[in-house]
Design a protein around this motif. Structure first.
Motif, PDB file in Angstrom:
ATOM      1  N   LEU A  86       0.829  -1.212   0.000  1.00 28.67           N
ATOM      2  CA  LEU A  86       0.000   0.000   0.000  1.00 28.67           C
ATOM      3  C   LEU A  86       0.862   1.260   0.000  1.00 28.67           C
ATOM      4  O   LEU A  86       0.608   2.196  -0.756  1.00 28.67           O
ATOM      5  N   VAL A  87       1.900   1.271   0.837  1.00 25.74           N
ATOM      6  CA  VAL A  87       2.781   2.439   0.869  1.00 25.74           C
ATOM      7  C   VAL A  87       3.559   2.555  -0.441  1.00 25.74           C
ATOM      8  O   VAL A  87       3.784   3.647  -0.960  1.00 25.74           O
ATOM      9  N   GLY A  88       3.941   1.402  -0.995  1.00 29.49           N
ATOM     10  CA  GLY A  88       4.621   1.408  -2.287  1.00 29.49           C
ATOM     11  C   GLY A  88       3.742   1.965  -3.392  1.00 29.49           C
ATOM     12  O   GLY A  88       4.205   2.724  -4.250  1.00 29.49           O
ATOM     13  N   LEU A 146      12.787   0.769  -4.101  1.00 35.65           N
ATOM     14  CA  LEU A 146      12.196   1.932  -4.762  1.00 35.65           C
ATOM     15  C   LEU A 146      12.374   3.179  -3.911  1.00 35.65           C
ATOM     16  O   LEU A 146      12.785   4.239  -4.408  1.00 35.65           O
ATOM     17  N   LEU A 147      12.094   3.066  -2.607  1.00 36.20           N
ATOM     18  CA  LEU A 147      12.197   4.229  -1.730  1.00 36.20           C
ATOM     19  C   LEU A 147      13.649   4.581  -1.399  1.00 36.20           C
ATOM     20  O   LEU A 147      14.098   5.704  -1.662  1.00 36.20           O
ATOM     21  N   VAL A 182      23.147   9.105   3.403  1.00 35.86           N
ATOM     22  CA  VAL A 182      21.981   9.509   4.196  1.00 35.86           C
ATOM     23  C   VAL A 182      20.877   8.453   4.120  1.00 35.86           C
ATOM     24  O   VAL A 182      20.271   8.101   5.141  1.00 35.86           O
ATOM     25  N   SER A 183      20.634   7.931   2.931  1.00 33.07           N
ATOM     26  CA  SER A 183      19.565   6.940   2.778  1.00 33.07           C
ATOM     27  C   SER A 183      19.900   5.647   3.517  1.00 33.07           C
ATOM     28  O   SER A 183      19.002   4.954   4.000  1.00 33.07           O
ATOM     29  N   SER A 184      21.178   5.323   3.621  1.00 32.27           N
ATOM     30  CA  SER A 184      21.580   4.100   4.321  1.00 32.27           C
ATOM     31  C   SER A 184      21.321   4.217   5.817  1.00 32.27           C
ATOM     32  O   SER A 184      20.905   3.243   6.465  1.00 32.27           O
ATOM     33  N   VAL A 185      21.538   5.396   6.368  1.00 32.53           N
ATOM     34  CA  VAL A 185      21.227   5.629   7.778  1.00 32.53           C
ATOM     35  C   VAL A 185      19.724   5.503   8.002  1.00 32.53           C
ATOM     36  O   VAL A 185      19.271   4.875   8.979  1.00 32.53           O
ATOM     37  N   ALA A 186      18.938   6.068   7.092  1.00 34.04           N
ATOM     38  CA  ALA A 186      17.477   5.961   7.200  1.00 34.04           C
ATOM     39  C   ALA A 186      17.031   4.509   7.056  1.00 34.04           C
ATOM     40  O   ALA A 186      16.124   4.049   7.759  1.00 34.04           O
ATOM     41  N   PHE A 187      17.682   3.775   6.169  1.00 34.41           N
ATOM     42  CA  PHE A 187      17.367   2.363   5.957  1.00 34.41           C
ATOM     43  C   PHE A 187      17.612   1.561   7.233  1.00 34.41           C
ATOM     44  O   PHE A 187      16.802   0.729   7.641  1.00 34.41           O
ATOM     45  N   GLY A 188      18.743   1.834   7.883  1.00 32.76           N
ATOM     46  CA  GLY A 188      19.035   1.154   9.137  1.00 32.76           C
ATOM     47  C   GLY A 188      18.031   1.521  10.218  1.00 32.76           C
ATOM     48  O   GLY A 188      17.555   0.654  10.965  1.00 32.76           O
ATOM     49  N   VAL A 208      14.522   6.346  -5.186  1.00 30.47           N
ATOM     50  CA  VAL A 208      14.019   7.690  -4.877  1.00 30.47           C
ATOM     51  C   VAL A 208      15.037   8.510  -4.094  1.00 30.47           C
ATOM     52  O   VAL A 208      15.452   9.593  -4.524  1.00 30.47           O
ATOM     53  N   LEU A 209      15.449   7.998  -2.920  1.00 31.56           N
ATOM     54  CA  LEU A 209      16.315   8.805  -2.045  1.00 31.56           C
ATOM     55  C   LEU A 209      17.729   8.983  -2.588  1.00 31.56           C
ATOM     56  O   LEU A 209      18.425   9.922  -2.194  1.00 31.56           O
ATOM     57  N   VAL A 210      18.158   8.102  -3.471  1.00 37.96           N
ATOM     58  CA  VAL A 210      19.486   8.261  -4.086  1.00 37.96           C
ATOM     59  C   VAL A 210      19.351   8.739  -5.532  1.00 37.96           C
ATOM     60  O   VAL A 210      19.841   9.812  -5.889  1.00 37.96           O
ATOM     61  N   GLY A 211      18.685   7.950  -6.358  1.00 36.76           N
ATOM     62  CA  GLY A 211      18.611   8.268  -7.784  1.00 36.76           C
ATOM     63  C   GLY A 211      17.835   9.525  -8.114  1.00 36.76           C
ATOM     64  O   GLY A 211      18.368  10.461  -8.734  1.00 36.76           O
ATOM     65  N   ALA A 212      16.576   9.584  -7.697  1.00 40.91           N
ATOM     66  CA  ALA A 212      15.725  10.723  -8.057  1.00 40.91           C
ATOM     67  C   ALA A 212      16.226  12.023  -7.439  1.00 40.91           C
ATOM     68  O   ALA A 212      16.303  13.056  -8.121  1.00 40.91           O
ATOM     69  N   LEU A 213      16.571  11.979  -6.143  1.00 43.04           N
ATOM     70  CA  LEU A 213      16.966  13.227  -5.485  1.00 43.04           C
ATOM     71  C   LEU A 213      18.308  13.740  -5.997  1.00 43.04           C
ATOM     72  O   LEU A 213      18.489  14.956  -6.158  1.00 43.04           O
ATOM     73  N   SER A 214      19.250  12.850  -6.261  1.00 43.08           N
ATOM     74  CA  SER A 214      20.532  13.317  -6.798  1.00 43.08           C
ATOM     75  C   SER A 214      20.370  13.877  -8.207  1.00 43.08           C
ATOM     76  O   SER A 214      21.029  14.853  -8.582  1.00 43.08           O
TER      77      SER A 214
END
Length: 221
Positions: A51-53, A140-141, A164-170, A145-151
């Motif tokens: 659903l979130v995806g 995807l997120l 940054v995304s890896s810290v959020a992932f953890g 998104v957090l690496v590909g799209a934002l960069s």
């Protein structure tokens, strides 16, 4: 024309909400989850991530984010690279868990054990539905998104977003305990590095799936 700022704000809010929800529910593992069968817990986990995806995909469409900014491409070669990366990362993940156990810093496997199926049908659902959905949403997120799209959208180094995304992932895996968060953060950076180097969402999706599938298969009760 892509709406980068609005989409970035949405993606960051979604990530923050996901991390907060995960942290809030971390204490539930081993408590309320004991009242749920593995099948019910798998269904709950799969539906919530699906659903979130779907919400994230809708936001990508509304914001007109181009597919190439996400690394969307399909080929047998990319899939093969993903399998190879997944096998290497799965081996590293197992080695890390054994080292942590030897050091007395046990990896919290309570969530994995709660999700482990008790019959053949459950294993089919796990490998063919639940794990692909989880890997698909998280890649995807956290990577596309957090690496590909934002960069791409802000013209910044993808390696900064990878960190940054890896810290959020953890942080989104607090149900695995403090040690699990560290291991997952390192895994997240390895996946982010694979994404940056290959520019492919398929590679990291397949690699993530292989890591998760191997962990369940190797630790089946």
């Amino acid at each position: 024309m892509a709406h980068w700022v609005a989409f970035a704000a949405f993606a960051l809010l979604l990530t923050a909400g996901l991390v907060a929800l995960t942290r809030a529910s971390a204490g539930v593992v081993g408590g309320e989850t004991e009242d749920l069968s593995p099948d019910e817990l798998l269904l709950q986990t799969t539906l919530s991530q699906a659903l979130v995806g779907a919400l994230l995909v809708a936001a990508l469409w509304v914001a007109r984010i181009p597919a190439d900014a996400l690394g969307v491409a399909v080929s047998a070669e990319l899939a093969a690279v993903g399998v190879a990366a997944g096998v290497a990362l799965a081996a590293g993940n197992e080695a890390a868990m054994h080292l942590l156990d030897a050091a007395g810093l046990g990896y919290d496997a309570e969530l994995r054990e709660a999700l482990t199926p008790e019959h053949r049908r459950g294993w089919v659902v796990l490998f063919c539905v639940a794990l692909p959905v989880v890997a698909g949403f998280e890649e995807l997120l956290f990577r596309a998104v957090l690496v590909g799209a934002l960069s791409t959208g802000f013209g910044a180094s993808p390696w900064l977003f990878a960190a940054v995304s890896s810290v959020a992932f953890g942080a989104a895996h607090t149900a695995q305990g403090a040690t699990g968060v560290v291991v997952t953060t390192l895994l997240g950076f390895a996946l982010a590095a694979a994404y940056v180097l290959t520019g492919s969402l398929l590679v990291v999706f397949v690699a993530h799936y292989v890591v998760n599938a191997a962990e369940f298969a190797l630790h089946a009760r």
